[in-house]
Design a protein around this motif. Sequence first.
Motif, PDB file in Angstrom:
ATOM      1  N   MET A   1       0.823  -1.219  -0.304  1.00  0.00           N
ATOM      2  CA  MET A   1       0.123   0.109  -0.010  1.00  0.00           C
ATOM      3  C   MET A   1       0.962   1.027  -0.298  1.00  0.00           C
ATOM      4  O   MET A   1       0.205   2.023  -1.049  1.00  0.00           O
ATOM      5  N   LEU A   2       1.987   1.557   0.374  1.00  0.00           N
ATOM      6  CA  LEU A   2       2.614   2.071   1.261  1.00  0.00           C
ATOM      7  C   LEU A   2       3.178   2.825  -0.192  1.00  0.00           C
ATOM      8  O   LEU A   2       3.533   4.115  -1.007  1.00  0.00           O
ATOM      9  N   SER A   3       4.386   1.888  -1.256  1.00  0.00           N
ATOM     10  CA  SER A   3       4.228   1.594  -2.787  1.00  0.00           C
ATOM     11  C   SER A   3       3.062   2.697  -3.654  1.00  0.00           C
ATOM     12  O   SER A   3       3.761   3.786  -3.908  1.00  0.00           O
ATOM     13  N   LYS A   4       2.521   2.112  -3.813  1.00  0.00           N
ATOM     14  CA  LYS A   4       1.075   2.971  -4.552  1.00  0.00           C
ATOM     15  C   LYS A   4       1.424   4.067  -3.870  1.00  0.00           C
ATOM     16  O   LYS A   4       0.692   5.139  -4.586  1.00  0.00           O
ATOM     17  N   GLN A   5       1.247   4.293  -2.916  1.00  0.00           N
ATOM     18  CA  GLN A   5       0.633   5.641  -2.591  1.00  0.00           C
ATOM     19  C   GLN A   5       1.546   6.381  -2.528  1.00  0.00           C
ATOM     20  O   GLN A   5       1.582   7.589  -3.257  1.00  0.00           O
ATOM     21  N   ILE A   6       3.437   6.125  -2.705  1.00  0.00           N
ATOM     22  CA  ILE A   6       4.630   7.078  -2.475  1.00  0.00           C
ATOM     23  C   ILE A   6       4.243   6.840  -4.574  1.00  0.00           C
ATOM     24  O   ILE A   6       4.505   8.401  -4.946  1.00  0.00           O
ATOM     25  N   ARG A   7       3.986   5.639  -5.324  1.00  0.00           N
ATOM     26  CA  ARG A   7       3.501   6.700  -6.762  1.00  0.00           C
ATOM     27  C   ARG A   7       3.123   7.619  -6.956  1.00  0.00           C
ATOM     28  O   ARG A   7       2.899   8.314  -8.021  1.00  0.00           O
ATOM     29  N   LEU A   8       1.591   7.253  -6.262  1.00  0.00           N
ATOM     30  CA  LEU A   8       0.675   8.633  -6.732  1.00  0.00           C
ATOM     31  C   LEU A   8       1.529   9.602  -6.721  1.00  0.00           C
ATOM     32  O   LEU A   8       1.420  11.069  -6.774  1.00  0.00           O
ATOM     33  N   LYS A   9       1.828  10.236  -5.105  1.00  0.00           N
ATOM     34  CA  LYS A   9       2.459  11.142  -4.619  1.00  0.00           C
ATOM     35  C   LYS A   9       3.888  11.923  -5.266  1.00  0.00           C
ATOM     36  O   LYS A   9       3.056  13.260  -5.961  1.00  0.00           O
ATOM     37  N   TYR A  10       4.572  10.880  -5.439  1.00  0.00           N
ATOM     38  CA  TYR A  10       5.570  11.701  -6.336  1.00  0.00           C
ATOM     39  C   TYR A  10       6.418  11.250  -6.914  1.00  0.00           C
ATOM     40  O   TYR A  10       7.185  11.541  -7.851  1.00  0.00           O
ATOM     41  N   GLY A  11       5.585   9.752  -8.270  1.00  0.00           N
ATOM     42  CA  GLY A  11       5.702   9.206  -9.279  1.00  0.00           C
ATOM     43  C   GLY A  11       6.220   7.831  -9.290  1.00  0.00           C
ATOM     44  O   GLY A  11       5.987   7.512  -8.333  1.00  0.00           O
ATOM     45  N   GLU A  12       7.083   7.502 -10.629  1.00  0.00           N
ATOM     46  CA  GLU A  12       7.851   6.036  -9.902  1.00  0.00           C
ATOM     47  C   GLU A  12       8.233   5.715  -8.701  1.00  0.00           C
ATOM     48  O   GLU A  12       9.482   7.000  -8.585  1.00  0.00           O
TER      49      GLU A  12
END
Length: 47
Positions: free
Chosen positions: A1-12
């Motif tokens: 879940m954290l990885s998905k949040q990071i991609r949504l906020k900061y990109g790849e």
Amino acid sequence: MLSKQIRLKYGELPSWAANKIEHADTEQLENWAERILTAESLEALLE
């Protein structure tokens, strides 16, 4: 879940960040999940 949040906020998700997340314990993951709301950058989040 954290990885998905990071991609949504900061990109790849860079490989260094994925590695850091993969090796983090539950307490650290929870901390990052809270800090993502206020961190200005991925580097600041995972420091």
